[in-house]
Design an enzyme around this catalytic site. Structure first.
Site, PDB file in Angstrom:
ATOM      1  N   CYS A 196       0.881  -1.172   0.000  1.00 24.48           N
ATOM      2  CA  CYS A 196       0.000   0.000   0.000  1.00 24.48           C
ATOM      3  C   CYS A 196       0.918   1.221   0.000  1.00 24.48           C
ATOM      4  O   CYS A 196       1.212   1.773   1.049  1.00 24.48           O
ATOM      5  CB  CYS A 196      -0.864   0.002   1.241  1.00 24.48           C
ATOM      6  SG  CYS A 196      -1.917  -1.430   1.386  1.00 24.48           S
ATOM      7  N   GLY A 243       4.496   7.075  -0.703  1.00 23.74           N
ATOM      8  CA  GLY A 243       5.788   6.471  -1.029  1.00 23.74           C
ATOM      9  C   GLY A 243       6.902   6.632  -0.011  1.00 23.74           C
ATOM     10  O   GLY A 243       8.049   6.298  -0.292  1.00 23.74           O
ATOM     11  N   LYS A 262       7.453   4.967   2.778  1.00 22.31           N
ATOM     12  CA  LYS A 262       8.034   3.671   3.171  1.00 22.31           C
ATOM     13  C   LYS A 262       8.655   2.978   1.972  1.00 22.31           C
ATOM     14  O   LYS A 262       9.631   2.244   2.111  1.00 22.31           O
ATOM     15  CB  LYS A 262       6.967   2.797   3.846  1.00 22.31           C
ATOM     16  CG  LYS A 262       6.515   3.432   5.150  1.00 22.31           C
ATOM     17  CD  LYS A 262       5.385   2.712   5.803  1.00 22.31           C
ATOM     18  CE  LYS A 262       4.842   3.530   6.970  1.00 22.31           C
ATOM     19  NZ  LYS A 262       4.025   4.701   6.570  1.00 22.31           N
ATOM     20  N   ASP A 311       0.998  -1.351   4.863  1.00 18.54           N
ATOM     21  CA  ASP A 311       0.609  -0.133   5.585  1.00 18.54           C
ATOM     22  C   ASP A 311      -0.728   0.357   5.021  1.00 18.54           C
ATOM     23  O   ASP A 311      -0.786   1.382   4.344  1.00 18.54           O
ATOM     24  CB  ASP A 311       1.729   0.911   5.371  1.00 18.54           C
ATOM     25  CG  ASP A 311       1.516   2.192   6.141  1.00 18.54           C
ATOM     26  OD1 ASP A 311       1.115   2.142   7.314  1.00 18.54           O
ATOM     27  OD2 ASP A 311       1.744   3.278   5.547  1.00 18.54           O
ATOM     28  N   CYS A 317      -1.355   4.140  11.168  1.00 23.28           N
ATOM     29  CA  CYS A 317      -1.162   5.360  11.953  1.00 23.28           C
ATOM     30  C   CYS A 317      -2.423   5.588  12.792  1.00 23.28           C
ATOM     31  O   CYS A 317      -2.943   6.691  12.898  1.00 23.28           O
ATOM     32  CB  CYS A 317      -0.793   6.559  11.100  1.00 23.28           C
ATOM     33  SG  CYS A 317      -1.893   6.819   9.732  1.00 23.28           S
TER      34      CYS A 317
HETATM   35  N1  SAM Z   1       2.843   3.552   3.032  1.00 27.20           N
HETATM   36  C1  SAM Z   1       2.489   4.898   2.615  1.00 27.20           C
HETATM   37  C2  SAM Z   1       3.611   5.827   3.019  1.00 27.20           C
HETATM   38  O1  SAM Z   1       4.305   5.564   4.000  1.00 27.20           O
HETATM   39  O2  SAM Z   1       3.816   6.831   2.337  1.00 27.20           O
HETATM   40  C3  SAM Z   1       1.147   5.318   3.169  1.00 27.20           C
HETATM   41  C4  SAM Z   1       0.067   4.346   2.804  1.00 27.20           C
HETATM   42  S1  SAM Z   1      -1.563   4.906   3.140  1.00 27.20           S
HETATM   43  C5  SAM Z   1      -1.725   4.671   4.820  1.00 27.20           C
HETATM   44  C6  SAM Z   1      -2.492   3.610   2.476  1.00 27.20           C
HETATM   45  C7  SAM Z   1      -2.467   3.545   0.947  1.00 27.20           C
HETATM   46  O3  SAM Z   1      -2.884   2.251   0.543  1.00 27.20           O
HETATM   47  C8  SAM Z   1      -3.412   4.520   0.259  1.00 27.20           C
HETATM   48  O4  SAM Z   1      -2.725   5.234  -0.715  1.00 27.20           O
HETATM   49  C9  SAM Z   1      -4.465   3.614  -0.371  1.00 27.20           C
HETATM   50  O5  SAM Z   1      -4.975   4.133  -1.586  1.00 27.20           O
HETATM   51  C10 SAM Z   1      -3.678   2.353  -0.610  1.00 27.20           C
HETATM   52  N2  SAM Z   1      -4.459   1.105  -0.672  1.00 27.20           N
HETATM   53  C11 SAM Z   1      -5.512   0.760   0.092  1.00 27.20           C
HETATM   54  N3  SAM Z   1      -5.917  -0.478  -0.229  1.00 27.20           N
HETATM   55  C12 SAM Z   1      -5.098  -0.935  -1.190  1.00 27.20           C
HETATM   56  C13 SAM Z   1      -5.008  -2.155  -1.912  1.00 27.20           C
HETATM   57  N4  SAM Z   1      -5.875  -3.132  -1.700  1.00 27.20           N
HETATM   58  N5  SAM Z   1      -4.008  -2.296  -2.813  1.00 27.20           N
HETATM   59  C14 SAM Z   1      -3.132  -1.288  -3.024  1.00 27.20           C
HETATM   60  N6  SAM Z   1      -3.179  -0.101  -2.383  1.00 27.20           N
HETATM   61  C15 SAM Z   1      -4.144   0.068  -1.475  1.00 27.20           C
END
Ligand code: SAM
Length: 330
Positions: A109, A113, A115, A185, A244
C-alpha cells in the site's frame, strides 16, 4: 516534549536519502545542515539552529518545526525526505537484522511512497537486481507515488522501485516467487495523525472515527484481508504490518485475528521477538490484547506484545503509530 502551539508537530523529522548521497557527502555539500548544532535529545529541539540524530532509526534527524528545511537545496535535490520517525519503523524493522537480507521486497500500500523509498534505500547495495515492488490502487495517489519515487531515485537508480497501479489483493503471489519481505501499511482511521499535516476534512473524520466502532470494525476487516494476502507469498518470511491509528481494533486485534487464523497458523507465521523489533523502543503493543492467545499467561502476553511497537501522538515526538512484525522460518 513541550509544545507552544497545540496544533504543531513537536519535531520535524527528516531522513537523509542515502539512495542519492551518503551522510558524509550530505554534510560536505550542505552548509545549512552543517551549521546546525547537534543536541542529544528531542527535548532540546526547543529552538531553531539545532539538530538531533535519532537513536533508533539510521540516517534520521529531528529539527525544530520552524526550521525551513524545505527551502534548502538538499530538499530540492531529493536528498532530504521528510518522514515522521514512527513512519520509518516498518522499513527499519524489515531490515533490522543484518543476517536477514531482503533483496526482493513488496510495499503493498505504497502511496505517497515514504516507506517505499525508505525500503529502497535499505536494499542490499551490492545486488543490482534488488527491487521494491510498490502497489497502489488509487489512480490519483499512484501519480503522487511516481513523483515521490522519481525524486528519491534520481536518474540512475530508477530500477530500485517498480510501481504497479493495482489492488494488491488481486496480485498472484506465485508471480513474486522471490519476494521475502513485505511492508503492509493499509488505509486506516488515521487517528494517530494530528496537526498541519492533516487536512481539516480528514481531521473531522478521524475525530468521528474515535467513537465509530462500526467503521473501525470494517477497517479492521480490510486490514486483516490485506495482511493475510501478504502472508501467502511463497518465499515471504517477514511481513511488517503498520497503521497510523491509536485504536487497538486496527492494531493488536488485527494481529490476534491473524495469528488465530488456521491458514496463517499452519503456514508457520508468528510474531517476531522483541530483540528483532527495535528492542530499545520502550512502548510496545498493548499486552492485555493478547490474553486470548496466551491462555492468560502474563509473560506470554508480554512476549507477544514485544513483537509490536506503538508510538503515542506528540508524547513520543510525532504521530501515533503501530507496527507488528510477523516472521516464519522457511
Ligand atoms: N505507506 C504509505 C507511506 O508511508 O507513504 C502510506 C500508505 S496509506 C496509509 C495507504 C495507501 O494504501 C493509500 O494510498 C491507499 O490508496 C492504498 N491502498 C488501500 N488499499 C489498497 C489495496 N488493496 N491495494 C493497493 N493499495 C491500497
Amino acid at each position: 516534549v513541550q509544545l507552544t502551539d497545540d496544533d504543531e508537530t513537536p519535531v520535524r523529522w527528516f531522513r537523509i536519502n542515502t539512495i542519492l548521497t551518503s551522510p558524509k557527502q550530505f554534510y560536505i555539500d550542505h552548509e545549512f545542515f552543517r551549521n546546525l548544532q547537534p543536541v542529544s535529545s528531542i527535548q532540546e529541539l526547543n529552538q531553531t539552529g539545532v539538530i538531533y540524530q535519532d537513536d533508533y532509526i539510521t540516517n534520521l534527524y529531528g529539527v525544530h518545526p520552524r526550521e525551513k528545511i524545505t527551502s534548502t537545496p538538499a530538499y530540492e535535490r531529493g536528498e532530504v525526505i521528510i518522514q515522521d520517525r514512527a513512519s520509518c519503523f516498518p522499513a527499519h524493522i524489515l531490515n533490522q537484522n543484518p543476517n536477514d537480507i531482503h533483496k526482493y521486497v513488496i510495499d503493498a500500500c505504497a502511496a505517497p511512497g515514504n516507506k517505499t523509498t525508505h525500503c529502497a534505500s535499505l536494499l542490499p547495495p551490492d545486488q543490482s537486481d534488488a527491487v521494491v515492488y510498490a502497489f497502489e490502487r488509487d489512480t490519483k495517489r499512484v501519480e503522487i507515488l511516481k513523483t515521490m519515487c522519481g525524486r528519491a531515485l534520481g536518474k540512475d537508480k530508477k530500477s530500485l522501485i517498480q510501481i504497479t497501479h493495482a489492488d494488491f489483493t488481486t496480485t498472484d503471489p506465485k508471480d513474486f516467487k522471490d519476494v521475502t519481505g513485505l511492508v503492509v501499511d493499509p488505509s486506516c482511521s488515521g487517528s494517530g495523525i494530528f496537526g498541519r499535516a492533516l487536512e481539516d476534512a480528514q481531521k473531522e473524520e478521524a475525530a468521528e472515527e474515535q467513537v465509530d466502532t462500526e467503521r473501525l470494525t470494517k477497517l479492521a476487516g480490510f486490514q486483516f484481508k490485506i495482511v493475510k494476502h501478504a502472508m501467502k507469498f511463497p518465499s515471504a518470511r517477514k511481513v511488517v504490518y503498520s497503521t497510523c491509528s491509536i485504536h487497538p481494533h486496527e492494531n493488536e486485534r488485527v494481529v490476534v485475528d491473524l495469528l488465530l487464523d488456521p491458514e496463517i497458523k499452519s503456514a508457520g507465521w508468528r510474531l517476531d521477538k522483541r530483540e528483532n523489533v527495535i528492542p530499545n523502543w520502550e512502548r510496545r503493543g498493548w499486552k492485555e490484547e493478547f490474553t486470548s492467545l496466551a491462555d492468560g499467561d502474563e509473560k506470554k502476553c508480554e512476549q507477544l506484545a514485544g513483537g509490536c511497537v506503538r508510538s503515542v501522538p506528540k508524547e513520543d515526538g510525532g504521530i501515533g503509530f503501530f507496527a507488528a512484525c510477523f516472521v516464519r522460518d522457511i
